[in-house]
Write an enzyme that holds these catalytic residues in place. Structure first.
Site, PDB file in Angstrom:
ATOM      1  N   GLU A 190       0.834  -1.134   0.003  1.00  0.00           N
ATOM      2  CA  GLU A 190       0.030   0.081  -0.040  1.00  0.00           C
ATOM      3  C   GLU A 190       0.718   1.289   0.065  1.00  0.00           C
ATOM      4  OE1 GLU A 190      -3.849  -1.558   2.161  1.00  0.00           O
ATOM      5  OE2 GLU A 190      -2.513  -0.444   3.268  1.00  0.00           O
ATOM      6  N   GLU A 237      -6.501  -7.970  -0.436  1.00  0.00           N
ATOM      7  CA  GLU A 237      -6.861  -7.975   0.958  1.00  0.00           C
ATOM      8  C   GLU A 237      -8.327  -7.711   1.065  1.00  0.00           C
ATOM      9  OE1 GLU A 237      -5.048  -4.944   3.600  1.00  0.00           O
ATOM     10  OE2 GLU A 237      -3.071  -5.752   2.833  1.00  0.00           O
ATOM     11  N   LYS A 245      -5.455  -5.351  16.403  1.00  0.00           N
ATOM     12  CA  LYS A 245      -6.031  -6.758  17.096  1.00  0.00           C
ATOM     13  C   LYS A 245      -7.322  -6.598  17.004  1.00  0.00           C
ATOM     14  CE  LYS A 245      -5.400  -4.330  21.622  1.00  0.00           C
ATOM     15  NZ  LYS A 245      -4.616  -3.064  21.044  1.00  0.00           N
ATOM     16  N   PHE A 246      -8.194  -5.536  16.503  1.00  0.00           N
ATOM     17  CA  PHE A 246      -9.637  -5.536  16.560  1.00  0.00           C
ATOM     18  C   PHE A 246      -9.850  -5.813  15.210  1.00  0.00           C
ATOM     19  CE2 PHE A 246      -9.374  -3.493  20.740  1.00  0.00           C
ATOM     20  CZ  PHE A 246      -9.840  -4.466  21.349  1.00  0.00           C
ATOM     21  N   HIS A 247      -9.124  -5.814  14.181  1.00  0.00           N
ATOM     22  CA  HIS A 247      -9.361  -6.065  12.790  1.00  0.00           C
ATOM     23  C   HIS A 247      -9.384  -7.606  12.603  1.00  0.00           C
ATOM     24  CE1 HIS A 247      -8.833  -6.356   8.411  1.00  0.00           C
ATOM     25  NE2 HIS A 247      -8.784  -4.822   8.405  1.00  0.00           N
TER      26      HIS A 247
END
EC number: 3.2.1.23
Length: 656
Positions: A153, A305, A354-356
């Site tokens: 990216e 992705e 960590k919340f993805h």
């Protein structure tokens, strides 16, 4: 996709970013077991592993990656190996502060996140080349290697001193002399004339408005510098493995890189795609990005992705409802993807993401996310032999250009409410809802074969691009053009008459007197119930138009809002969605372009890829779709005659 082995080409690549360095090594065999169970056949390694691979300058630790490459190969899983240069280790910034980018205010972007590198830094380029060389030399012959993934990216800007030096060099190559630069930038305005190249700097913070052409050139320069970084690493891996294809992942509709030019330098074009599951137009956003990426690839492409569930960077992050991940993945395949991948394989327990979501969520193997991933893997395996390599046919081209976007996105303009990506989305959405499959093209591309060409908005057009559009209409094609198009030349210089004279003649416009932007919520009433939004223009027709729709009321009463002269349409406003769709559907029908399938229920998308018909229900209620004859559904292995029922977020892949 070009460059892949025959065996790989017959599969849809399915997998995602794998970051095993975040986990104890005893977790790795369990990962491989779960991958095989889910039908995963490809993972991307090493995207953010530079500090693990090179903990100190010139000191390499490849043992863990050796073991992992072997383990994946034994499990029948191919590896897309990334160069880790998107996230330099802290030691690089500490030892070489010049590798850290500076923003327009002169502030340094420090390590501790990612993408903290200056594209212009000699030290960064040297160290990036060294780690790339080491990886290519070590793993170029490994049997697990199927593709190279360069960086990740690309999205950095730099206004620092080394970037300034390279910017001056870029400008000298572009203009040759200071006189030419002064002319192009219009430096007679505000006493900005340059008498020495050393005076030229990036568009840093200024007391008031910055020179718009300087800003435009800086954006061109930034795209070129990032591309130089990318191709330098690409050339290294190609030297070691000329038979292995190379990619780098685009972000969808990101303004920082001219993806038309970048795509020409890749073997495989890939993109990251994250529509909001709560967005009622999320499916259309996906279709737009997929159409654009397929057009850049000129064939099959790679979904590098997507999220299996929630992301972590919106204000409120919702997971995908049951079935939506499968539906949107099949939509990508319908629109040309030969790879369906995710960020990431296993959801992180620490760090900023960590919340993805991951393909394996915090809930583990029994979690809904992994179970849906496993179902999708089985679906893709069933349809892969019938779909990979297949083309998506389109008779409609939507024109898009980064240079026009950059030029139109300036600080001082008639309306800050006009957002180019939103205008592009509105026009593409109208075509999508009308059931018309579209390609994207640059305005100077060969448009042969497109019966209908649509220009939502192209503020900047080169002379070659204008000539291309005019010639295409003269050759029998239909053109529908939106407001604020053809206003400026390649240097962001307003053209005489505020619109290129060739376009005015094409549309039947004598004079464009004034632009009349509309306030939020304001509408421009027009004949026949049409209501314009966002923008209007004071046009004087030349009397040659075959059809007009006039404004009603206000300052523009009686003047044309829409003109059609022969096969050329001009819309001086943005009609409300239903009317824009109707106008474009009429223009398409007049051009001989038909929807993929007539009579579709609301929310159902139909796409043909090769000889397959994809039907996608974006609604939460079951629907019945009428079919022309008998088809075999590859997903359910059943036969449907005359009609088929699709459940909530249901899909069918039909073979005649």
């Amino acid at each position: 996709m070009p460059g892949l082995s025959d065996a790989t080409r017959r599969r849809i690549l399915f997998g995602g970013d794998y970051n095993p360095e975040q986990w104890p090594e005893e977790t790795w065999p369990e990962d491989v077991r779960l991958m095989k169970t889910a039908g995963v056949n490809s993972v991307t390694l090493g995207v953010f592993s530079w500090s693990k691979l090179e903990p100190r300058p010139g000191v390499h630790d490849f043992g863990w990656l050796d073991r992992l490459m072997d383990l994946l190969h034994e499990g029948g899983i191919g590896v897309v190996l990334a160069t880790p240069t998107a996230s330099p280790p802290p030691w690089l910034g500490h030892l070489h502060p010049d590798t850290l980018p500076r923003d327009a205010d002169g502030r340094t972007e420090w390590w501790g996140g990612r993408q903290h590198f200056s594209h212009s830094s000699t030290a960064y380029r040297r160290h990036a080349a060294a780690i790339t060389e080491a990886l290519a030399a070590r793993y170029g012959g490994h049997p697990a290697l199927t593709m190279w993934h360069i960086n990740n990216e690309y999205c950095t800007y730099d206004h620092g001193d080394e970037a300034a030096t390279r910017f001056r060099r870029w400008l000298r190559d572009r203009y040759g002399t200071l006189d030419a630069l002064n002319t192009a930038w219009g430096t007679a305005f505000w006493s900005q004339g340059y008498g020495d190249w050393a005076e030229v700097v990036p568009p840093r913070r200024a007391h008031y408005l910055r020179n718009p052409t300087q800003v435009l050139d800086f954006r061109r320069f930034t795209s070129d510098m990032l591309l130089e970084c990318c191709t330098a690493e690409r050339d290294i891996v190609r030297r070691h493995t000329p038979h292995i294809p190379v990619t780098t992942n685009f972000m969808p509709l990101w303004s920082g890189q001219d993806a038309w030019r970048w795509a020409e330098e890749e073997d495989v074009v890939s993109v990251d795609l994250y529509p909001d599951p709560r967005d009622p137009f999320g499916a259309q956003e996906g279709a737009l990005v997929q159409d654009m990426t397929r057009s850049q690839a000129r064939g099959p492409w790679m979904l590098m992705e997507q999220a299996a569930g929630a992301v972590n960077w919106r204000g409120v992050n919702h997971p995908k409802p049951r079935g939506l991940n499968r539906l949107w993945s099949l939509q990508a395949v319908a629109r040309g993807a030969d790879a369906v991948c995710y960020f990431q394989w296993r959801q992180s327990r620490q760090g900023a993401e960590k919340f993805h979501s991951g393909m394996v969520s915090h809930a583990g193997e029994r979690g809904r996310t992994y179970q849906e991933v496993k179902q999708l893997g089985a679906d893709l395996a069933r349809i892969a032999p019938h779909v990979t390599g297949g083309a998506v046919a389109a008779d409609v081209a939507v024109l898009h250009d980064w240079h026009s976007w950059w030029a139109g996105d300036q600080e001082a303009r008639p309306s800050r409410e006009v957002d180019y990506p939103d205008v592009l989305r509105a026009w593409h959405r109208a075509l999508w809802q009308a059931g018309l499959t579209t390609d994207f093209a640059r305005p100077d591309h060969d448009l042969t074969g497109y019966r209908l060409v649509v220009v939502p908005q192209l503020y900047l057009l080169t002379d070659a691009a204008v000539d291309n559009l005019v010639a295409h209409v003269r050759g029998g094609a239909t053109l529908v053009c939106g407001f604020l198009t053809g206003v400026a030349d390649q240097d962001d210089r307003i053209r005489p008459g505020a619109m290129d004279v060739r376009l005015r003649e094409l549309f039947g416009i004598r004079t464009l007197h004034e632009w009349w932007p509309l306030r939020p919520g304001e509408r421009a009433e027009c004949e026949g119930g049409l209501r314009g939004t966002l923008w209007s223009e004071e046009l004087e027709p030349d009397g040659t138009a075959d059809e007009t729709i006039a404004y009603r009321g206000g300052e523009l009463d009686g003047l044309p809002a829409v003109l059609r002269k022969g096969r050329a349409w001009y819309l001086s406003t943005l009609p409300e969605p239903d009317r824009l769709r109707a106008l474009l559907a009429r223009a398409a029908a007049d051009a001989g372009v038909r929807p993929v399938l007539d009579g579709l229920p609301d929310g159902v998308e139909a796409v043909r890829r090769g000889d397959l018909l994809f039907l996608l229900n974006h609604g939460r209620e079951p629907v019945t779709v009428d079919l022309p004859g008998t088809h075999h559904d590859l997903l359910t292995q059943t036969t449907a005659t005359d009609r088929i029922t699709l459940g909530r977020y249901g899909a069918a892949v039909l073979k005649p």
